[in-house]
Design an enzyme around this catalytic site. Structure first.
Site, mmCIF file in Angstrom:
data_model
loop_
_atom_site.group_PDB
_atom_site.id
_atom_site.type_symbol
_atom_site.label_atom_id
_atom_site.label_comp_id
_atom_site.label_asym_id
_atom_site.label_seq_id
_atom_site.Cartn_x
_atom_site.Cartn_y
_atom_site.Cartn_z
ATOM 1 N N GLY A 71 5.573 3.134 0.047
ATOM 2 C CA GLY A 71 6.337 3.413 1.263
ATOM 3 C C GLY A 71 5.710 4.576 1.996
ATOM 4 O O GLY A 71 4.929 5.329 1.416
ATOM 5 N N CYS A 98 2.528 3.569 -6.180
ATOM 6 C CA CYS A 98 2.293 4.599 -5.161
ATOM 7 C C CYS A 98 3.576 5.392 -4.893
ATOM 8 O O CYS A 98 4.037 6.120 -5.774
ATOM 9 C CB CYS A 98 1.721 3.941 -3.899
ATOM 10 S SG CYS A 98 0.977 5.135 -2.787
ATOM 11 N N TYR A 99 4.193 5.252 -3.714
ATOM 12 C CA TYR A 99 5.457 5.970 -3.442
ATOM 13 C C TYR A 99 6.479 5.634 -4.538
ATOM 14 O O TYR A 99 7.265 6.489 -4.949
ATOM 15 C CB TYR A 99 5.990 5.567 -2.062
ATOM 16 C CG TYR A 99 7.329 6.163 -1.704
ATOM 17 C CD1 TYR A 99 7.426 7.460 -1.227
ATOM 18 C CD2 TYR A 99 8.499 5.411 -1.840
ATOM 19 C CE1 TYR A 99 8.668 8.013 -0.895
ATOM 20 C CE2 TYR A 99 9.736 5.948 -1.514
ATOM 21 C CZ TYR A 99 9.820 7.253 -1.037
ATOM 22 O OH TYR A 99 11.039 7.789 -0.707
ATOM 23 N N HIS A 184 -2.854 0.653 -5.533
ATOM 24 C CA HIS A 184 -2.162 -0.573 -5.116
ATOM 25 C C HIS A 184 -2.762 -1.792 -5.838
ATOM 26 O O HIS A 184 -3.842 -2.234 -5.470
ATOM 27 C CB HIS A 184 -2.279 -0.754 -3.599
ATOM 28 C CG HIS A 184 -1.433 0.213 -2.850
ATOM 29 N ND1 HIS A 184 -0.136 -0.057 -2.482
ATOM 30 C CD2 HIS A 184 -1.677 1.481 -2.438
ATOM 31 C CE1 HIS A 184 0.382 0.990 -1.860
ATOM 32 N NE2 HIS A 184 -0.546 1.936 -1.820
ATOM 33 N N GLU A 186 -1.671 -4.771 -5.678
ATOM 34 C CA GLU A 186 -1.401 -6.012 -4.947
ATOM 35 C C GLU A 186 -2.478 -6.361 -3.936
ATOM 36 O O GLU A 186 -2.546 -7.501 -3.490
ATOM 37 C CB GLU A 186 -0.026 -5.917 -4.250
ATOM 38 C CG GLU A 186 0.086 -4.932 -3.089
ATOM 39 C CD GLU A 186 0.359 -3.476 -3.498
ATOM 40 O OE1 GLU A 186 0.075 -3.131 -4.668
ATOM 41 O OE2 GLU A 186 0.815 -2.680 -2.661
ATOM 42 N N GLY A 239 8.993 -32.276 12.813
ATOM 43 C CA GLY A 239 7.675 -32.893 12.680
ATOM 44 C C GLY A 239 6.799 -32.044 11.783
ATOM 45 O O GLY A 239 5.735 -32.465 11.337
ATOM 46 N N GLY A 240 7.229 -30.810 11.497
ATOM 47 C CA GLY A 240 6.446 -29.913 10.651
ATOM 48 C C GLY A 240 6.876 -29.978 9.197
ATOM 49 O O GLY A 240 7.836 -30.678 8.852
ATOM 50 N N VAL A 241 6.159 -29.201 8.361
ATOM 51 C CA VAL A 241 6.359 -29.297 6.920
ATOM 52 C C VAL A 241 7.701 -28.674 6.482
ATOM 53 O O VAL A 241 8.395 -29.238 5.635
ATOM 54 C CB VAL A 241 5.157 -28.688 6.151
ATOM 55 C CG1 VAL A 241 4.811 -27.301 6.637
ATOM 56 C CG2 VAL A 241 5.392 -28.664 4.668
ATOM 57 N N ASP A 242 8.101 -27.538 7.067
ATOM 58 C CA ASP A 242 9.280 -26.827 6.556
ATOM 59 C C ASP A 242 10.559 -27.663 6.669
ATOM 60 O O ASP A 242 11.313 -27.782 5.710
ATOM 61 C CB ASP A 242 9.485 -25.494 7.294
ATOM 62 C CG ASP A 242 8.216 -24.668 7.341
ATOM 63 O OD1 ASP A 242 7.314 -24.937 6.529
ATOM 64 O OD2 ASP A 242 8.121 -23.778 8.198
ATOM 65 N N LYS A 384 5.286 -19.984 2.380
ATOM 66 C CA LYS A 384 4.831 -21.250 2.962
ATOM 67 C C LYS A 384 4.072 -22.132 1.948
ATOM 68 O O LYS A 384 4.338 -23.323 1.825
ATOM 69 C CB LYS A 384 3.917 -20.955 4.156
ATOM 70 C CG LYS A 384 3.429 -22.185 4.880
ATOM 71 C CD LYS A 384 4.263 -22.448 6.090
ATOM 72 C CE LYS A 384 3.860 -23.688 6.836
ATOM 73 N NZ LYS A 384 4.744 -23.908 7.980
#
Ligand code: XMP
Length: 528
Positions: A71, A98-99, A184, A186, A239-242, A384
């Site tokens: 942070g 970290c923080y 970090h 990640e 029309g999309g994946v989600d 996603k």
């Protein structure tokens, strides 16, 4: 005129799997979401929660461990975010990053002070004790640091387990599986960061590391059944994946209680509308109302050239058409949406709460609040790529699941200027060539988006013995992780050459093709 067709249905059954959960407490790091992604990549289910989450709430969910994010604050500053002090009384392993490590140190009686020199970028970390998180890792690790404070005295019961040139306490270990790391793990710049996280999750927290997005299907299906009971659910397919994955999941849960409405606005790519109907209705047997509303949208767009006005009119028309269909379906209390975890995080994140940042969401068609549906969002904890994996596990075809992002206002914002039936046809034909060649060259999944734009420019050309004066098409192919920033894709010249040749040969009314070599920022991905 709006043409609506209703098509037939049936149901399937799911499989059973269990899961361990880890909470990532968000203290405002730009990497909080990335930590959550990395944990999921280690096959451990996790949720990003506010740093201020009450300890009782954590206890009620019985996670295996906690991760404190980084942070921007300094732990000794007044107003700096701290966890609920009772969190430390829960008998849970904690990894402070970290923080997050400085919180652990400061809150538990150690000392944190401003560093002599801010440590930023690559650093070499020397591991002094392989306990827990450094298990089976080399003694020298290349890590990425970004901090202005250091721990000058670890809290009672804690000991330093690694150091760097500027941080004598670059990692600490304490009782009850509590660890802090200054670097970090990640970010990609810490090559073995994933192993450090894995060690914490599997060795220290005791997670099984067997979670997969598909393993979430059964609990999601059960949740939807519990929530919905025997009521009806409506879902707007885009029309999309989600929205397709969300609808398929809800259909698995409640079968024919689900009715989908697919508003074909006539602004889709070639064949995409038909493909949605083919997959969802004919293959999956989901009740689907297919509304061909192309004329209504074209009428609404007549003479409109301003991009925001196009969006407004498309939005309003969508709501009108959708409401008409919803009313025709009678009393439907629930609305299923394909909202994903990044949208949920954005609207509940530390940033949003603390900086009052308001972000606009591009969820299906932007439905008005007065429709008074209760929302069913079965994908709200998935990223996603995880939603895509669920789509595959549910048996949706790859071409739908891997479809590139496509804006709600569709081709209307890729025709610079007036949107007419004729210009739509021109763009659709050019766009089809781009997609076809990008797929052929194996780049479709490697790039973020690839498409054509119909510019308002006409240029002189020569075909055979004739002079032509025709449209200029621009091709935009970009690489991106999330659409927030993007770079133009360095597509091989021969692929670009084929795209250009084919567009000019196959699309009537186009005699010139240009490639957009702008990145975002300062340009945007779309031209409008
Ligand atoms: P820009 O053009 O802002 O696009 O760089 C970033 C991403 O958002 C998509 N986009 C939209 N999606 N409605 C949508 O649903 C919109 O009005 C819209 N405008 C842009 C764009 O395709 C890209 O993925």
């Amino acid at each position: 005129m709006t043409v609506a067709t209703e098509l037939g249905s049936a149901t399937n059954t799911p499989a059973r799997v269990a899961q361990d959960t880890v909470f990532v407490l968000d203290f405002g790091s730009q990497y909080s979401q990335l930590i959550a992604r990395r944990v999921r990549e280690a096959k451990v289910y996790c949720e990003l929660v506010p740093g201020s989450i009450p300890a009782a709430e954590i206890a009620a969910r019985a996670p295996r461990g906690l991760i404190f994010s980084g942070g921007p604050a300094s732990v000794y500053e007044p107003g700096a975010p701290h966890p609920d002090p009772d969190v430390y009384n829960l008998d849970l392993p904690i990894l402070g990053i970290c923080y997050g490590m400085q919180l652990l140190a400061g809150d538990l009686g150690g000392a944190v002070e401003p560093a002599q020199r801010r440590e930023y970028g690559h650093a070499s970390l020397t591991v002094d004790d392989e306990a827990g998180i450094f298990d089976r890792l080399p003694h020298e690790l290349s890590v990425w640091m970004s901090h202005g404070d250091v721990i000058t005295r670890p809290p009672p019961g804690f000991r330093p387990i690694a150091h760097s040139l500027n941080s004598p306490c670059a990692a600490i270990a304490g009782p009850r599986g509590r660890f802090g790391i200054q670097f970090h793990p990640e970010v990609a710049h810490t090559p073995l960061g994933r192993d450090v996280l894995r060690n914490f999750l599997l060795n220290v927290c005791g997670c099984a590391g067997t979670w997969e997005p598909a393993s979430f299907i059964e609990s999601a299906v059960a949740d939807v059944r519990r929530r919905v009971g025997d009521a009806r659910v409506l879902c707007a397919l885009s029309g999309g994946v989600d929205s397709a994955v969300a609808a398929t999941l809800v259909h698995r849960a409640v079968g024919d209680q689900l009715a989908c409405v697919f508003v074909d606005n006539g602004l889709l790519r070639r064949g995409e509308g038909d493909r949605v109907v083919e997959i969802m209705s004919r293959q999956r047997h989901i009740r689907l109302v297919h509304v061909d509303a192309a004329e209504q949208f074209l009428d609404a767009l007549q003479g409109v050239t301003d991009p925001e006005e196009k969006r407004r009119r498309i939005g309003r028309t969508f709501i009108r058409v959708f409401e008409e269909q919803a009313r025709a379906l009678g009393q439907v209390p629930f609305l299923a949406q394909g909202t994903l975890y990044p949208d949920v995080i954005e609207s509940t994140s530390y940033d949003t709460q603390h900086a009052q940042k308001i972000k606009t969401h591009h969820n299906v068609g932007g439905l008005p609040e007065n429709l008074r549906f209760e929302l069913v969002e079965p994908l709200r904890y998935l990223f996603k790529d995880e939603a895509r994996e669920v789509g595959i596990a549910l048996g949706l075809p790859e071409d739908l699941v891997w479809r590139q992002p496509f804006p709600g206002p569709g081709l209307a914002i890729r025709i610079v200027g007036d949107v007419t039936r004729e210009r739509l046809e021109t763009l659709r034909a050019a766009d089809w060539v781009v997609i076809d060649e990008i797929k052929r060259s194996g780049l479709y999944r490697k790039v973020w988006q690839s498409f054509a734009i119909l510019t308002p420019i006409s240029s002189v050309g020569v075909m055979g013995d004739y002079r032509t004066y025709a449209n200029v098409v621009a091709v935009r192919i970009v690489e991106s992780d999330d659409g927030m920033t993007a770079d133009w894709a360095k597509v091989p010249y021969d692929v670009l050459g084929t795209i250009s040749r084919r567009i000019v040969n196959e699309v009537p009314g186009v005699n010139r093709v240009v490639y957009d070599i702008s990145s975002k920022p300062p340009s945007t991905i779309e031209w409008e």
